[in-house]
Design an enzyme around this catalytic site. Structure first.
Site, PDB file in Angstrom:
ATOM      1  N   ARG A   8     -66.756 -61.192  84.247  1.00 25.75           N
ATOM      2  CA  ARG A   8     -67.105 -61.884  85.504  1.00 25.75           C
ATOM      3  C   ARG A   8     -68.508 -62.459  85.395  1.00 25.75           C
ATOM      4  O   ARG A   8     -68.781 -63.556  85.879  1.00 25.75           O
ATOM      5  CB  ARG A   8     -67.007 -60.915  86.679  1.00 25.75           C
ATOM      6  CG  ARG A   8     -65.559 -60.611  87.054  1.00 25.75           C
ATOM      7  CD  ARG A   8     -65.469 -59.798  88.334  1.00 25.75           C
ATOM      8  NE  ARG A   8     -65.822 -58.409  88.118  1.00 25.75           N
ATOM      9  CZ  ARG A   8     -66.844 -57.781  88.691  1.00 25.75           C
ATOM     10  NH1 ARG A   8     -67.619 -58.408  89.541  1.00 25.75           N
ATOM     11  NH2 ARG A   8     -67.097 -56.515  88.433  1.00 25.75           N
ATOM     12  N   HIS A  34     -63.590 -49.215  89.372  1.00 25.19           N
ATOM     13  CA  HIS A  34     -64.050 -50.454  88.728  1.00 25.19           C
ATOM     14  C   HIS A  34     -62.995 -51.524  89.021  1.00 25.19           C
ATOM     15  O   HIS A  34     -61.803 -51.231  89.021  1.00 25.19           O
ATOM     16  CB  HIS A  34     -64.159 -50.182  87.217  1.00 25.19           C
ATOM     17  CG  HIS A  34     -64.852 -51.239  86.444  1.00 25.19           C
ATOM     18  ND1 HIS A  34     -64.292 -52.465  86.206  1.00 25.19           N
ATOM     19  CD2 HIS A  34     -66.064 -51.261  85.834  1.00 25.19           C
ATOM     20  CE1 HIS A  34     -65.137 -53.194  85.489  1.00 25.19           C
ATOM     21  NE2 HIS A  34     -66.219 -52.484  85.257  1.00 25.19           N
TER      22      HIS A  34
END
Ligand SMILES: Cc1cc2nc3c(=O)[nH]c(=O)nc-3n(C[C@H](O)[C@H](O)[C@H](O)COP(=O)(O)OP(=O)(O)OC[C@H]3O[C@@H](n4cnc5c(N)ncnc54)[C@H](O)[C@@H]3O)c2cc1C
Length: 455
Positions: free
Chosen positions: A134, A114
């Site tokens: 994000r 990740h």
């Protein structure tokens, strides 16, 4: 995906699933034993008859008789230094328990990293900063302040896929444009404070708790973190059995469903769907048994292994060796691998295995955690060997597996690396699905709401 495909309960989906399952299990009066650490599966003549372990609180050895075992002990992401896993979990126990019972491990090299794990504090290294950061408009910058995703995916920028963002961050760090601590910056401080508090409440709270950092004002330092094991115990797509009679695997312990990469959200749904299917298969298997087998020698072997760890005079400590192994895997089998790096990793692993043979566990008045750490280490060492050997043989870049010396996907390697302690790695090409199965799958797609939506 073009269509909605995941269900969620805020950012507490897993917790809600757990609560519901627990509630249902209590209703059905399913016994729940949650202080037993399992060290061995018990096998008689190729057939499972239970598991051996000990109580973590008082060390009392336990034999559990069972005609079938569904292994759900998680993956192996804790064998890396930075991992999103909880402490002392995902240490590769499933790999070892299954392999010693005679099952095989498939595609151990396929581990998803990740992009945003925390760097600090060191005891929580790898703790996840949700992708929602994000999604809400967070920006990634290197130490020079550049929004580096422009170089890697100028169209999607930070909304690029998980593996591409992780690879981009890794490249920035490896090429010397990372922060002093070895990370990049994930910045949401330009977003309205109300948006951060309402959409990213857990991220906000986690950073205050762990670093006393206010993300509405300062960027977060992050680096790629080992997150999900696509590889795991080999299970048959038809019977969901491991090939050892009575042994099944599910979730991160199992392999095969997610190919070389996993879409976010697809793990919890897999657990629910395959939990039910595999449970049904195991029950059918048990109902079909006409005789029970037990083998006292298997129990004696498991008992002797535990006693040896408790009474030996070896001077190595599980915790210290765990740290060495995690550093080894991070240095030699991280986001990007190479032949040279993997071979060096294997040479270091040979040495480490020598030290593991000199291990002694020291339980104390607080409990038998140290014995659990010793078995965790056994699992981690086996999982590390499977991972390094499979990664070496996968001389291509596919999904989450990046090889700097083989940057392309190779059609001839479309298939599985199947590993066992005795035979090492055997490559099995993916067989074309039989015509009737493909027709059935197509029929299901056509009949499903998603298929209809696609029209
Ligand atoms: C921070 C984070 C966020 C995530 N978010 C999502 C998401 O939004 N959606 C999604 O689909 N997936 C998500 N995932 C992935 C998903 O949560 C995991 O893949 C899933 O929980 C794995 O479930 P499991 O039952 O296979 O294993 P686990 O949940 O890891 O459970 C394994 C259990 O086995 C026990 N165990 C291990 N070894 C032994 C032993 N020797 N003896 C006894 N017990 C043992 C462990 O204590 C543990 O309780 C996330 C993962 C993380 C880390």
């Amino acid at each position: 995906m073009e269509h909605r495909r995941t269900c969620y309960a805020g950012d507490y989906t897993g917790l809600q699933i757990q609560r519901t399952l627990l509630h249902r299990a209590q209703e059905l009066q399913v016994p729940i034993v949650d202080t037993i650490y399992i060290t061995r599966l018990l096998v008689s003549d190729g057939r499972i008859f239970g598991a051996y372990g000990f109580d973590i609180v008082d060390g009392v050895p336990v034999v559990i008789h069972a005609d079938a075992v569904i292994l759900a002990a998680g993956g192996h992401t804790r064998i890396w230094r930075h991992t999103s896993s909880r402490r002392d979990e995902n240490t590769g126990d499933s790999f070892r328990l299954a392999a010693l019972a005679g099952a095989r491990i498939r595609d151990a090299e396929l581990v998803q990293f990740h992009p945003s794990g925390l760097l600090e504090p060191s005891e929580a290294a790898g703790t996840l900063v949700s992708e929602a950061a994000r999604g809400e408009g967070g920006q990634l910058r290197n130490a020079q302040g550049e929004r580096f995703m422009e170089r890697y995916d100028p169209e999607r920028m930070e909304l690029s896929t998980r593996d591409r963002v992780a690879l981009a961050s890794y490249t920035e760090i490896a090429e010397g444009r990372g922060t002093e601590k070895g990370g990049v910056y994930l910045d949401v401080s330009h977003l309205p404070r109300e948006q951060i508090l309402s959409k990213l409440p857990r991220v906000y709270r986690t950073l205050i708790d762990l670093q006393m950092l206010d993300i509405t004002k300062q960027p977060i330092e992050v680096a790629p973190t080992a997150h999900y094991s696509m590889g795991g115990v080999w299970v048959s797509p038809e019977t969901h059995s491991s090939g050892v009679d009575g042994l099944y695997a599910i979730g991160e312990a199992a392999s095969g469903l997610h190919g070389a990469n996993r879409l976010g959200g697809n793990s919890l749904i897999e657990l629910l769907v395959y939990g039910r299917i595999t449970g049904g298969d195991a029950a059918d298997y048990v109902l079909g048994l006409v005789e029970l087998r037990r083998d006292p020698a298997a129990v004696a072997e498991a008992r002797a292994e535990m006693q040896q760890l408790l009474t030996g005079s070896g001077e190595e400590s599980p915790r210290l060796l765990q740290r060495s192994l995690r550093n080894l895997m991070t240095d030699h089998a991280g986001v990007v691998r190479s032949e040279e790096g993997l071979r060096e990793g294997l040479a270091k692993l040979d040495q480490l295995e020598g030290r593991v043979a000199n291990l002694t566990a020291h339980p104390d008045i607080a409990g038998f955690d140290d014995l659990a750490h010793a078995f965790d280490l056994y699992g981690s060492v086996l999982a590390a060997r499977a991972t390094l050997e499979c990664a070496l043989e996968r001389r291509e870049t596919r999904g989450c597996h990046n090889r700097s010396d083989y940057p392309q996907q190779r059609e001839e390697l479309r298939g599985n690396m199947v590993w066992s302690p005795g035979a090492g790695v055997v490559f099995e090409p993916v067989a074309e699905a039989p015509e009737e199965l493909r027709a059935l799958a197509q029929q299901q797609i056509d009949d499903s709401p998603v298929g209809k939506l696609a029209e």
